[in-house]
Design an enzyme around this catalytic site. Structure first.
Site, PDB file in Angstrom:
ATOM      1  N   SER A 567       0.848  -1.192   0.000  1.00  0.00           N
ATOM      2  CA  SER A 567       0.000   0.000   0.000  1.00  0.00           C
ATOM      3  C   SER A 567       0.888   1.248   0.000  1.00  0.00           C
ATOM      4  O   SER A 567       1.642   1.459  -0.937  1.00  0.00           O
ATOM      5  CB  SER A 567      -0.958  -0.047   1.190  1.00  0.00           C
ATOM      6  N   ASP A 652      -9.845  -3.721  -5.422  1.00  0.00           N
ATOM      7  CA  ASP A 652      -9.204  -2.871  -4.410  1.00  0.00           C
ATOM      8  C   ASP A 652      -9.835  -1.480  -4.414  1.00  0.00           C
ATOM      9  O   ASP A 652      -9.895  -0.821  -5.452  1.00  0.00           O
ATOM     10  CB  ASP A 652      -7.707  -2.771  -4.694  1.00  0.00           C
ATOM     11  N   HIS A 687      -8.026  -4.971  -1.451  1.00  0.00           N
ATOM     12  CA  HIS A 687      -6.800  -4.494  -0.823  1.00  0.00           C
ATOM     13  C   HIS A 687      -6.194  -5.511   0.143  1.00  0.00           C
ATOM     14  O   HIS A 687      -4.968  -5.607   0.244  1.00  0.00           O
ATOM     15  CB  HIS A 687      -7.098  -3.193  -0.082  1.00  0.00           C
TER      16      HIS A 687
END
Length: 714
Positions: A567, A652, A687
């Protein structure tokens, strides 16, 4: 060829225990395998100064249905599968190792809320938790609150983001996500009968709160395009969602909302938060139709958290205190900041990260020089005692303590070599009890491992900490291949907690190192401030300098450093791949935020506007130039890169799939090396990856196999 004098490369690949020898297996390249080539279509993106060419902009498809885009994603997955096909046996071995360390059956420590004790259970062979409760005796009067295995049966992906018990202690409201976009549907179920009510609240965030009479549920509606959480609604049981009433609308798109019931159960709190400011509004639970009122109206760069006990509010705040102080005020004067009284003063060297208020004492989680501790104070702010902690570096957190009248403090302890534990501390007797320590299978013994907490000087003279762990054996000598990890954003500390999966690398001779780069909050608020906005480059420099330090000091084999982050940590990976490619044998970038400027210029993309205070607003020329100077996608160049393993999920919502896909497409076109580049796209999740307890480790096994097969022999 010999890898040092003590390690055989074949042993690293094959066994969790190293054996001596000097023969490495022959490499078997995949003959004739060519990576996908994405089309280049001219597209110009306007910026604060000049337009930028983005030839892969077409890969963005918000509908996730464009045949051409989906074909590219499938081609990337097919290429990666073929490239990694020879490692299938190694992947399976790693998966079995990792999952063997997980107990087949596992229960959390029960927590009393109201008349019941609640806990989470995993049963053998099942992927999802079962939430249960009991009143007096677990064996006699146990009930199932939610069985997530049953709920997940017909879904490829399923997650319960939150669940909250109604005042009548029969109904449970729970938020479910079946797509992995973090857009939830709230359902309500009877625990006693198992019947699901007709009420269905869609497009919601996971936070939920009940009114005191149990007739209303408060929830947050997500913006369908930006996914911002900016509208609180009140739903009356037994009615359609179309009849729900708006309670509060956030008008500043840099703020996002979440809900909770106060620990005292007297209020519903609406939290409005931005990167460096927040506001808390309260609704009395016994007056569900009342309008929310702020405890303290928002101010720029003022943050506070609150606990309500009796007729007093306790505030943990950065008011004139960068590392926070604890203050109190009577309930009726909460909005008058001049009435707030200092309980525990600001100390420049001590960061107060968390707190809990009990009837007889106060507990603070504090950080000093990066080391966590739990200290007890009386209600006049005088120090009483410290909860003893032996293992360092460690992760130390307050656990669930819902009863202010309790005479014990529950907390959680973990370290790089010690599995997670839940403990209780009794101040009167100074007694520590272990309520539960995670069971680690596969013959794991913490005494075989050694951990250290080091510091090095970054290029600007600042001391930066590193936490590391390795297996301590006489036949493991010399510098080690290294898995170096960091995050470094949002003020999130990367804690040195136990990671059972990493043992598979430690047992193969690896060093695991966490470089506590600036941008986290390990060393207090200033550590965060030095790693965001126009100071963001400190994050990248710290990681590069830390990697060099580990090699120079003999901890790491300089030819076999593998860097990893996800991330915002994936942004870090993209930068170091561009700026220090020769330093790393491989870079692992999970769901990486790599197209910084384009994303932050588009306020239609989820979360963009709420992150201006983290990265900068690229509509401003200075911020635009600074962000452009490090944006990984924009800085890809014709040069050699290390081996790269990149992941993303089609659904995501935090970092859209098209960012890493565009980045990989540009890397494939420009990089001048013959090193491997794998892009693994999960077509069913987002995610956080797969939702199952065990299935997620298939991805970990794939990553570790990628690393182990690319160790450079000497």
């Amino acid at each position: 060829m010999c890898y040092q004098h003590w390690m055989r490369l074949g042993a690293i690949l094959a066994f969790p225990t190293l054996i001596l020898g000097c023969e490495a297996p022959e490499e078997t390249p995949v003959q004739g395998l060519e990576p996908p080539v994405a089309d280049r279509i001219e597209h110009w993106v306007d910026g604060a100064t000049t337009p930028r060419l983005d030839e892969y902009y077409w890969i963005r498809d918000d509908s996730r249905s464009n045949p051409k885009v989906l074909a590219l994603l499938e081609a990337e997955n097919a290429y990666g599968s073929k490239l990694m096909a020879a490692s299938q046996a190694l992947q399976q071995r790693l998966f079995e190792e990792i999952t063997t360390r997980l107990p087949p059956e596992d229960d959390s420590v029960p927590v009393q809320i109201g008349d019941f004790h609640y806990y989470r259970a995993y049963e053998a062979g099942l992927e999802y938790p079962i939430y249960r409760r009991f009143k007096n005796e677990r064996a006699l009067d146990e009930e199932v609150v939610l069985d997530v295995n049953q709920l997940a049966k017909s879904h490829d992906y399923y997650a319960v983001g939150n669940w909250v018990i109604a005042p009548n202690e029969d109904l449970v409201a729970y938020a479910e996500d079946t797509v992995s976009r973090r857009i939830y549907t709230i359902r309500i179920q009877s625990i006693k009968s198992g019947a699901v009510l007709d009420d269905r609240i869609e497009g919601a965030a996971p936070s939920i709160a009940w009114s005191g009479d149990g007739q209303y549920v408060f929830y947050i509606k997500k913006n369908p395009e930006t996914l911002l959480e900016q509208a609180v609604f009140r739903h009356r049981l037994g009615t359609d969602q179309s009849q729900d009433e708006l309670v509060y609308q956030e008008v500043d798109n840099t703020f996002s909302l979440w809900l909770e019931e106060s620990r005292s159960r007297h209020f519903v709190f609406i939290h409005a938060s931005s990167t460096d400011s927040n506001e808390i509004l309260a609704i009395p639970r016994d007056q569900p139709l009342a309008s929310p009122t702020p405890l303290l109206a928002r101010r720029d760069q003022l943050e506070y958290r609150v606990r309500h006990v009796g007729d007093t509010f306790y505030f943990l705040t950065n008011l004139k205190a960068p590392n926070y102080q604890l203050m109190s005020v009577t309930q009726t004067r909460a909005g008058d900041i001049s009435a707030w009284e200092e309980l525990i003063a600001f100390r420049p060297a001590v960061y107060i990260e968390d707190f809990e208020i009990f009837d007889d004492f106060i507990v603070l989680k504090e950080l000093e020089a990066g080391r966590p501790r739990l200290h007890l104070y009386d209600h006049q702010g005088q120090f009483l005692q410290a909860i003893p902690v032996k293992d360092q570096p460690a992760t130390l957190d307050l656990a669930a303590n819902p009863q202010s009248a309790a005479q014990t403090v529950r907390y959680e302890l973990s370290s790089l070599k010690t599995p997670d534990s839940t403990l209780s501390y009794t101040p009167k007797s100074d007694e520590v009890r272990i309520l539960k320590q995670a069971e680690i299978g596969g013959g794991f013994d913490p005494e075989r491992y050694e951990s250290h907490y080091l510091t090095f000087k970054a290029r600007d003279g600042v001391d930066v900490p590193i936490s590391l762990v390795y297996r301590n054996r006489d036949d493991f000598m010399g510098p080690r291949p290294t898995y170096a990890y960091a995050y470094g954003a949002y003020g999130y500390a990367t804690d040195p907690y136990f990671r059972s999966s990493i043992v598979s690398l430690l047992d193969r001779g690896f060093l695991f190192a966490i470089i506590h780069v600036r941008g986290g909050q390990e060393l207090g608020r200033q550590w965060y401030e030095q790693g965001r906005l126009l100071n963001k480059r400190n994050t990248f420099n710290d990681f590069i300098d830390g990697s060099r330090y580990l090699a120079a000091e003999g901890w790491s084999d300089p030819d076999n450093i593998f860097a990893a982050g996800g991330s915002a940590g994936g942004l870090l990976m993209g930068v170091i791949a561009n700026e220090a490619p020769d330093l790393y044998q491989g870079v692992i970038a999970h769901v990486p935020f790599v197209d910084v400027v384009t994303t932050m210029l588009d306020d239609r993309i989820p979360l963009t506007t709420s992150e201006y205070r983290e990265w900068g607003d690229p509509r401003e020329p200075e911020a635009y130039a600074y962000m452009l100077s490090y944006s990984p996608y924009d800085q890809v160049k014709a040069q050699d890169y290390p081996h790269l393993f990149v992941t993303t999920g089609l659904y995501d919502s935090q970092v859209q799939y098209f960012e890493p896909v565009k980045w990989v497409s540009r890397l494939r076109r420009l990089k001048t090396d013959r090193n491997d580049l794998v892009l693994d796209i999960d077509m069913r999740s987002g995610h956080s990856g797969p939702s199952g307890r065990f299935e997620r480790y298939q991805k970990t096994a794939l990553e570790y196999a990628f690393i182990l097969e690319r160790i450079q022999a000497r």
